[in-house]
Design a protein around this motif. Structure first.
Motif, mmCIF file in Angstrom:
data_model
loop_
_atom_site.group_PDB
_atom_site.id
_atom_site.type_symbol
_atom_site.label_atom_id
_atom_site.label_comp_id
_atom_site.label_asym_id
_atom_site.label_seq_id
_atom_site.Cartn_x
_atom_site.Cartn_y
_atom_site.Cartn_z
ATOM 1 N N ALA A 131 0.842 -1.234 -0.014
ATOM 2 C CA ALA A 131 -0.003 -0.020 0.057
ATOM 3 C C ALA A 131 0.769 1.223 -0.133
ATOM 4 C CB ALA A 131 -0.813 0.101 1.388
ATOM 5 N N GLU A 132 1.809 1.315 0.589
ATOM 6 C CA GLU A 132 2.907 2.513 0.723
ATOM 7 C C GLU A 132 3.407 2.558 -0.533
ATOM 8 O OE1 GLU A 132 4.188 2.005 5.443
ATOM 9 O OE2 GLU A 132 4.927 0.755 3.892
ATOM 10 N N LEU A 133 3.846 1.565 -1.299
ATOM 11 C CA LEU A 133 4.655 1.811 -2.655
ATOM 12 C C LEU A 133 3.509 2.133 -3.590
ATOM 13 C CD1 LEU A 133 6.686 -1.536 -2.798
ATOM 14 C CD2 LEU A 133 7.159 0.645 -1.964
ATOM 15 N N LYS A 134 2.308 1.779 -3.564
ATOM 16 C CA LYS A 134 1.119 2.055 -4.486
ATOM 17 C C LYS A 134 0.845 3.931 -4.189
ATOM 18 C CE LYS A 134 -2.423 -0.156 -5.268
ATOM 19 N NZ LYS A 134 -3.817 -0.802 -5.345
ATOM 20 N N ARG A 135 1.082 4.187 -2.894
ATOM 21 C CA ARG A 135 0.834 5.776 -2.698
ATOM 22 C C ARG A 135 2.074 6.359 -3.389
ATOM 23 N NH1 ARG A 135 -1.247 3.907 2.378
ATOM 24 N NH2 ARG A 135 0.708 3.844 3.285
ATOM 25 N N VAL A 136 3.143 5.859 -3.331
ATOM 26 C CA VAL A 136 4.199 6.500 -3.989
ATOM 27 C C VAL A 136 4.069 6.431 -5.401
ATOM 28 C CG1 VAL A 136 6.873 6.202 -4.568
ATOM 29 C CG2 VAL A 136 6.046 5.804 -2.190
ATOM 30 N N GLU A 137 3.655 5.488 -6.028
ATOM 31 C CA GLU A 137 3.475 5.401 -7.646
ATOM 32 C C GLU A 137 2.071 6.491 -7.896
ATOM 33 O OE1 GLU A 137 4.638 0.829 -8.167
ATOM 34 O OE2 GLU A 137 2.532 1.446 -8.063
ATOM 35 N N ARG B 59 13.049 20.307 -12.347
ATOM 36 C CA ARG B 59 13.685 19.783 -10.904
ATOM 37 C C ARG B 59 12.753 20.329 -9.887
ATOM 38 N NH1 ARG B 59 19.168 22.887 -11.516
ATOM 39 N NH2 ARG B 59 17.905 24.326 -12.948
ATOM 40 N N ASN B 60 11.948 21.476 -10.216
ATOM 41 C CA ASN B 60 10.930 21.638 -9.155
ATOM 42 C C ASN B 60 9.916 20.718 -9.304
ATOM 43 O OD1 ASN B 60 12.003 24.098 -8.558
ATOM 44 N ND2 ASN B 60 10.686 25.254 -10.043
ATOM 45 N N SER B 61 9.282 19.971 -10.125
ATOM 46 C CA SER B 61 8.436 18.961 -9.885
ATOM 47 C C SER B 61 8.829 17.737 -9.356
ATOM 48 C CB SER B 61 7.791 18.471 -11.259
ATOM 49 O OG SER B 61 8.882 18.018 -12.050
ATOM 50 N N ILE B 62 9.942 17.620 -9.382
ATOM 51 C CA ILE B 62 10.960 16.256 -8.706
ATOM 52 C C ILE B 62 10.607 16.551 -7.346
ATOM 53 C CG2 ILE B 62 13.198 15.344 -8.234
ATOM 54 C CD1 ILE B 62 13.480 15.433 -11.451
ATOM 55 N N GLY B 63 11.318 17.761 -6.849
ATOM 56 C CA GLY B 63 11.293 18.365 -5.584
ATOM 57 C C GLY B 63 9.927 18.331 -4.827
ATOM 58 N N SER B 64 8.957 18.466 -5.706
ATOM 59 C CA SER B 64 7.613 18.455 -5.336
ATOM 60 C C SER B 64 7.022 17.126 -4.926
ATOM 61 C CB SER B 64 6.267 19.148 -6.128
ATOM 62 O OG SER B 64 6.854 20.485 -6.387
ATOM 63 N N PHE B 65 7.506 16.192 -5.797
ATOM 64 C CA PHE B 65 7.382 14.687 -6.017
ATOM 65 C C PHE B 65 8.038 14.304 -4.402
ATOM 66 C CE2 PHE B 65 9.270 10.375 -6.540
ATOM 67 C CZ PHE B 65 7.980 9.565 -6.731
ATOM 68 N N LEU B 66 9.263 14.700 -4.318
ATOM 69 C CA LEU B 66 9.823 13.919 -2.727
ATOM 70 C C LEU B 66 9.365 14.727 -1.576
ATOM 71 C CD1 LEU B 66 13.651 14.007 -4.116
ATOM 72 C CD2 LEU B 66 12.099 11.983 -3.705
ATOM 73 N N ALA B 67 8.855 15.758 -1.690
ATOM 74 C CA ALA B 67 8.187 16.504 -0.633
ATOM 75 C C ALA B 67 6.745 16.008 -0.392
ATOM 76 C CB ALA B 67 8.074 18.104 -0.817
ATOM 77 N N ASP B 68 6.135 15.268 -1.435
ATOM 78 C CA ASP B 68 4.641 14.941 -1.337
ATOM 79 C C ASP B 68 4.676 13.991 0.049
ATOM 80 O OD1 ASP B 68 2.245 12.855 -1.798
ATOM 81 O OD2 ASP B 68 2.058 14.682 -3.167
ATOM 82 N N LYS B 69 3.627 13.882 0.781
ATOM 83 C CA LYS B 69 3.545 13.101 1.839
ATOM 84 C C LYS B 69 3.388 11.784 1.558
ATOM 85 C CE LYS B 69 -1.643 13.731 2.261
ATOM 86 N NZ LYS B 69 -2.777 14.195 3.151
ATOM 87 N N PRO C 69 8.307 4.621 4.911
ATOM 88 C CA PRO C 69 9.041 3.519 4.345
ATOM 89 C C PRO C 69 9.203 3.474 2.670
ATOM 90 C CG PRO C 69 7.325 2.857 6.001
ATOM 91 C CD PRO C 69 7.292 4.408 5.595
ATOM 92 N N GLY C 70 8.174 4.246 2.067
ATOM 93 C CA GLY C 70 8.515 4.236 0.505
ATOM 94 C C GLY C 70 9.588 5.405 0.095
ATOM 95 N N ARG C 71 10.065 5.873 1.068
ATOM 96 C CA ARG C 71 11.081 7.026 0.548
ATOM 97 C C ARG C 71 12.134 6.383 -0.134
ATOM 98 N NH1 ARG C 71 10.998 12.597 0.540
ATOM 99 N NH2 ARG C 71 13.188 13.237 0.296
ATOM 100 N N GLU C 72 12.461 5.123 -0.131
ATOM 101 C CA GLU C 72 13.769 4.855 -0.709
ATOM 102 C C GLU C 72 13.278 4.716 -2.460
ATOM 103 O OE1 GLU C 72 17.113 1.333 -1.038
ATOM 104 O OE2 GLU C 72 15.310 1.187 0.553
ATOM 105 N N TYR C 73 12.027 4.124 -2.642
ATOM 106 C CA TYR C 73 11.377 3.812 -3.668
ATOM 107 C C TYR C 73 11.206 5.208 -4.453
ATOM 108 C CZ TYR C 73 7.977 1.816 -7.232
ATOM 109 O OH TYR C 73 7.424 1.276 -8.322
ATOM 110 N N ALA C 74 10.633 6.110 -3.935
ATOM 111 C CA ALA C 74 10.409 7.368 -4.484
ATOM 112 C C ALA C 74 11.625 8.203 -4.671
ATOM 113 C CB ALA C 74 9.890 8.125 -3.336
ATOM 114 N N SER C 75 12.962 7.733 -3.991
ATOM 115 C CA SER C 75 14.111 8.512 -4.448
ATOM 116 C C SER C 75 14.847 7.553 -5.479
ATOM 117 C CB SER C 75 15.289 8.103 -3.158
ATOM 118 O OG SER C 75 14.822 8.854 -2.017
ATOM 119 N N GLY C 76 14.500 6.572 -5.869
ATOM 120 C CA GLY C 76 14.790 5.702 -7.068
ATOM 121 C C GLY C 76 14.235 6.379 -8.284
ATOM 122 N N LEU C 77 12.974 6.609 -8.143
ATOM 123 C CA LEU C 77 12.061 7.139 -9.109
ATOM 124 C C LEU C 77 12.520 8.540 -9.430
ATOM 125 C CD1 LEU C 77 8.493 6.087 -8.099
ATOM 126 C CD2 LEU C 77 9.784 4.859 -9.834
ATOM 127 N N ALA C 78 12.971 9.235 -8.388
ATOM 128 C CA ALA C 78 13.339 10.631 -8.531
ATOM 129 C C ALA C 78 14.524 10.842 -9.359
ATOM 130 C CB ALA C 78 13.508 11.360 -7.558
#
Length: 301
Positions: free
Chosen positions: A70-76, A90-100, A105-114
């Motif tokens: 479920a956490e990975l689905k929220r990242v997606e 770069r701003n949209s990537i920053g917004s993605f990484l700042a999104d709640k 736990p899904g932070r690493e997955y989000a970092s790879g996508l970023a």
């Protein structure tokens, strides 16, 4: 749990998240590790099998940060809304990484996508971005994204890792199917030109974008799709391929793919003479040398 084994130990002591240590059997330890997704474990493995010898104790620290589905689905979901539906900046990537949805736990997955999306920006170098980062750093970002995403058993992660490998000319896993027809065709064509024959999808099939692709990689996918659909070869196709292979706007990895697609397609259509020019240029370039050198030998006999 079958992948976890505890050897050379008679029992263990486990301290979870700073709590008091508890003595457990090796079987209980295996079950504890298998069931842990978010915790800090400090272990003492004790080997006290010899009655007249002092116990041998080894210490380990294990940190678990395993995201649930479920956490990975929220990242997606955040990825699709912020970096797929809109232009990548770069701003949209920053917004993605700042999104709640990309926290925890899904932070690493989000970092790879970023990292993957930032690599696209560095490679494409759009006019709206004032970039001082060297062009070549896109490969480092792609490589970092690959190292992260390959460990996530998600369809999106598998697709992006295959795109990255294709972009970087890594075809060790040739034949792996992603469901993205153009990518599967291009990978098969460049891994084994003699067997590239995937059925085309029906035109009525609805497709939706699931991840961005850099324009250089996209152009190579279009080229392989275009050439494999041709019933015969001609000088016009030679000129089209030569122009791409010599373009100053493409990276060297895309130049090499253009030459390989040119060579493989001309050869498949029986135009051996037209295949010689690109074959000569990639005969010593891995991974295309695996088949290009053989084709050159056949042409010279």
């Amino acid at each position: 749990m079958s992948d976890i084994a505890v050897t050379n130990a008679s029992h263990a002591k486990v301290c979870r998240d700073g709590a008091l240590p508890q003595q457990v059997s090796t079987d209980t330890l295996r079950k504890t590790i298998a069931a842990t997704s978010q915790a800090e474990l400090k272990l003492e493995l004790v080997n006290a099998t010899e009655q007249r010898a002092a116990p041998v104790v080894t210490y380990y620290g294990l940190s678990f940060r395993i995201a649930q589905k479920a956490e990975l689905k929220r990242v997606e979901e955040a990825f699709r809304e912020i970096l797929v539906s809109e232009a990548i900046t770069r701003n949209s990537i920053g917004s993605f990484l700042a999104d709640k949805r990309t926290q925890g736990p899904g932070r690493e997955y989000a970092s790879g996508l970023a990292d993957y999306c930032l690599g696209i920006i560095i490679k494409e170098r759009p006019d709206g971005e004032s970039l001082t980062t060297p062009f070549s750093r896109y490969r480092e970002l792609y490589g970092r994204a690959l190292d992260t995403l390959k460990d996530f058993p998600r369809p999106l992660a598998r697709l992006i890792t295959c795109i990255i490998r294709f972009s970087l000319n890594h075809f060790e896993n040739g034949g792996e199917r992603t469901g993205y027809w153009e990518l599967d065709l291009a990978i098969e064509l460049l891994s084994n030109p003699g067997s590239a024959s995937l059925a085309r999808p029906h035109e009525s099939v609805t497709r939706r974008p699931v991840c961005p692709i850099d324009h250089g990689t996209g152009r190579m996918l279009e080229l392989s799709k275009h050439l494999t659909a041709q019933p015969r070869w001609s000088p016009i196709l030679d000129d089209e391929c030569r122009t791409l292979a010599q373009s100053d706007l493409l990276d060297v990895t895309d130049h090499q793919k253009a030459l390989a697609i040119w060579a493989a397609s001309a050869w498949r259509l029986g135009s051996t003479e037209c295949a010689l020019e690109p074959l000569t240029q990639i005969a010593e370039i891995y991974p295309f040398s695996r088949w290009a050198s053989k084709y050159l030998e056949q042409a010279s006999t």
